[in-house]
Motif scaffolding. Structure first.
Motif, PDB file in Angstrom:
ATOM      1  N   THR A  90       0.923  -0.952  -0.091  1.00  0.00           N
ATOM      2  CA  THR A  90      -0.085   0.007  -0.418  1.00  0.00           C
ATOM      3  C   THR A  90       0.931   1.112   0.032  1.00  0.00           C
ATOM      4  O   THR A  90       1.227   1.969   1.445  1.00  0.00           O
ATOM      5  N   LEU A 128       1.636  -2.877   5.064  1.00  0.00           N
ATOM      6  CA  LEU A 128       0.634  -2.019   5.075  1.00  0.00           C
ATOM      7  C   LEU A 128       2.645  -0.651   6.232  1.00  0.00           C
ATOM      8  O   LEU A 128       3.530  -2.138   6.830  1.00  0.00           O
ATOM      9  N   GLY A 129       2.354   0.438   5.896  1.00  0.00           N
ATOM     10  CA  GLY A 129       3.596   0.984   6.576  1.00  0.00           C
ATOM     11  C   GLY A 129       3.055   1.513   7.408  1.00  0.00           C
ATOM     12  O   GLY A 129       2.314   1.936   7.805  1.00  0.00           O
ATOM     13  N   ALA A 130       4.663   2.310   8.029  1.00  0.00           N
ATOM     14  CA  ALA A 130       4.676   3.041   9.567  1.00  0.00           C
ATOM     15  C   ALA A 130       3.343   4.025   9.669  1.00  0.00           C
ATOM     16  O   ALA A 130       4.142   4.325   8.700  1.00  0.00           O
ATOM     17  N   GLU A 131       3.225   4.386  10.562  1.00  0.00           N
ATOM     18  CA  GLU A 131       2.166   5.510  10.652  1.00  0.00           C
ATOM     19  C   GLU A 131       2.359   6.725   9.960  1.00  0.00           C
ATOM     20  O   GLU A 131       1.529   7.365   9.603  1.00  0.00           O
ATOM     21  N   LYS A 132       4.373   6.846   9.923  1.00  0.00           N
ATOM     22  CA  LYS A 132       5.039   8.538   9.328  1.00  0.00           C
ATOM     23  C   LYS A 132       5.395   8.334   8.281  1.00  0.00           C
ATOM     24  O   LYS A 132       5.135   8.975   7.672  1.00  0.00           O
ATOM     25  N   GLY A 154       5.394   5.301   6.082  1.00  0.00           N
ATOM     26  CA  GLY A 154       4.656   4.136   5.179  1.00  0.00           C
ATOM     27  C   GLY A 154       5.598   3.650   4.945  1.00  0.00           C
ATOM     28  O   GLY A 154       6.146   3.035   5.520  1.00  0.00           O
ATOM     29  N   VAL A 155       5.601   2.345   4.092  1.00  0.00           N
ATOM     30  CA  VAL A 155       5.823   0.868   3.211  1.00  0.00           C
ATOM     31  C   VAL A 155       7.453   1.824   2.703  1.00  0.00           C
ATOM     32  O   VAL A 155       7.513   2.756   2.272  1.00  0.00           O
ATOM     33  N   ILE A 167      -5.836   3.227  -1.824  1.00  0.00           N
ATOM     34  CA  ILE A 167      -7.247   3.615  -1.275  1.00  0.00           C
ATOM     35  C   ILE A 167      -7.621   4.866  -2.277  1.00  0.00           C
ATOM     36  O   ILE A 167      -6.832   6.256  -1.652  1.00  0.00           O
ATOM     37  N   MET A 226      -8.170   8.409  -3.132  1.00  0.00           N
ATOM     38  CA  MET A 226      -7.842   9.612  -1.931  1.00  0.00           C
ATOM     39  C   MET A 226      -8.881  10.858  -2.301  1.00  0.00           C
ATOM     40  O   MET A 226      -8.001  11.200  -3.429  1.00  0.00           O
ATOM     41  N   SER A 285      -3.637  10.543   3.329  1.00  0.00           N
ATOM     42  CA  SER A 285      -3.636   9.491   3.452  1.00  0.00           C
ATOM     43  C   SER A 285      -4.420   9.202   4.564  1.00  0.00           C
ATOM     44  O   SER A 285      -5.522   9.588   5.184  1.00  0.00           O
ATOM     45  N   LEU A 286      -5.002   7.961   4.599  1.00  0.00           N
ATOM     46  CA  LEU A 286      -5.636   7.247   6.111  1.00  0.00           C
ATOM     47  C   LEU A 286      -4.970   7.248   7.437  1.00  0.00           C
ATOM     48  O   LEU A 286      -3.113   6.336   6.961  1.00  0.00           O
ATOM     49  N   VAL A 297      -3.522   3.765   9.671  1.00  0.00           N
ATOM     50  CA  VAL A 297      -3.044   2.902   8.863  1.00  0.00           C
ATOM     51  C   VAL A 297      -4.224   1.346   9.051  1.00  0.00           C
ATOM     52  O   VAL A 297      -4.432   0.112   8.286  1.00  0.00           O
ATOM     53  N   ALA A 330      -6.718   1.699   6.328  1.00  0.00           N
ATOM     54  CA  ALA A 330      -7.009   0.993   5.137  1.00  0.00           C
ATOM     55  C   ALA A 330      -6.846   0.061   5.226  1.00  0.00           C
ATOM     56  O   ALA A 330      -7.040  -0.901   4.487  1.00  0.00           O
TER      57      ALA A 330
END
Ligand code: SAM
Length: 217
Positions: free
Chosen positions: A97, A119-123, A125-126, A140, A142, A148-149, A151, A154
């Motif tokens: 994602t 799925l990636g880290a809150e800050k 991402g992947v 997804i 937007m 971003s949503l 995590v 998502a």
């Protein structure tokens, strides 16, 4: 709940578990996000979730998860690239994602095939390397002001699309886990404490009757 009712519920849930659908979390570190993701995994029928340990250590679970972590074990991996390659070697497709140009709409993927949602880290991402190694990038769409949503939101959105597809394909109608594994898990879920003692002693679990009582041999 009576043992018999409990056993029926456990059997129903296990018969819906999907060993060919899972999530891989790359350094998701907030306890409430981890817990919310596992809760969605439980609802969709993910058999086992996967995570790469964040540098600061694995987050503890949040008490509000409805104890989903009891029903969806979390496998920890040392590094994300090895985890992705291991899944691919087993015939899974890994979907990152990753909010990039080459990402396709998450609804275009066939989740009835063995699938991992990365799925990636809150800050952050992947990571770019993990996205590059993955089989596809999904997003997804937007349409708002925010980029971003959360995590866990998502994760739920994609997992429930996978559930929709798998339900339409009849994948919840017949158990996806072997009879042997089902019997083992039934005992472990009905008698969690006792099953630890059997494991320590290296003994096989006793048979259960329809009431959930142990049948002495
Ligand atoms: N700045 C980060 C980035 O560019 O990736 C934002 C990370 S976002 C808050 C955390 C994670 O939520 C992402 O790594 C992804 O796994 C998931 N996510 C958030 N919004 C998404 C979306 N629109 N489509 C797919 N995944 C999304």
């Amino acid at each position: 709940m009576m043992k018999k009712d409990r056993l029926e519920k456990i059997r129903r849930v296990l018969s819906h578990r999907q060993p060919t659908l899972t999530v891989l979390l790359e350094e998701v570190h907030k306890p409430h996000n981890l817990s919310a993701i596992l809760r969605s995994c439980d609802a969709v029928g993910v058999f086992e979730a996967h995570a790469v340990q964040p540098r600061g250590g694995l987050p503890t679970y949040n008490a509000t998860s409805g104890s989903a972590e009891k029903w969806v074990p979390l496998q920890i991996h040392r590094d994300v690239l090895t985890a992705i390659s291991d899944f691919q070697a087993k015939g899974f497709k890994v979907y990152a994602t990753h909010l990039s140009e080459r990402a396709s709409d998450y609804r275009e993927v066939d989740y009835t095939q063995p699938s991992v949602i990365l799925l990636g880290a809150e800050k952050w991402g992947v990571s770019q390397q993990a996205a590059d190694l993955s089989d596809g990038n999904i997003i997804i769409p937007m349409m708002g002001m925010v980029q971003s949503l959360n995590v866990s939101v998502a994760a739920a959105t994609i997992l429930f699309e996978a559930q929709r597809q798998r339900k339409a394909a009849g994948m919840y109608q017949t158990p996806q886990i072997s009879e042997l594994e089902l019997k083992k898990l039934e005992f472990e879920w009905l008698y969690p404490e006792l099953s630890k003692i059997y494991l320590e002693k290296g003994e096989g679990y006793p048979e259960l009757d329809e009431e959930g009582m142990m049948v002495s041999s």
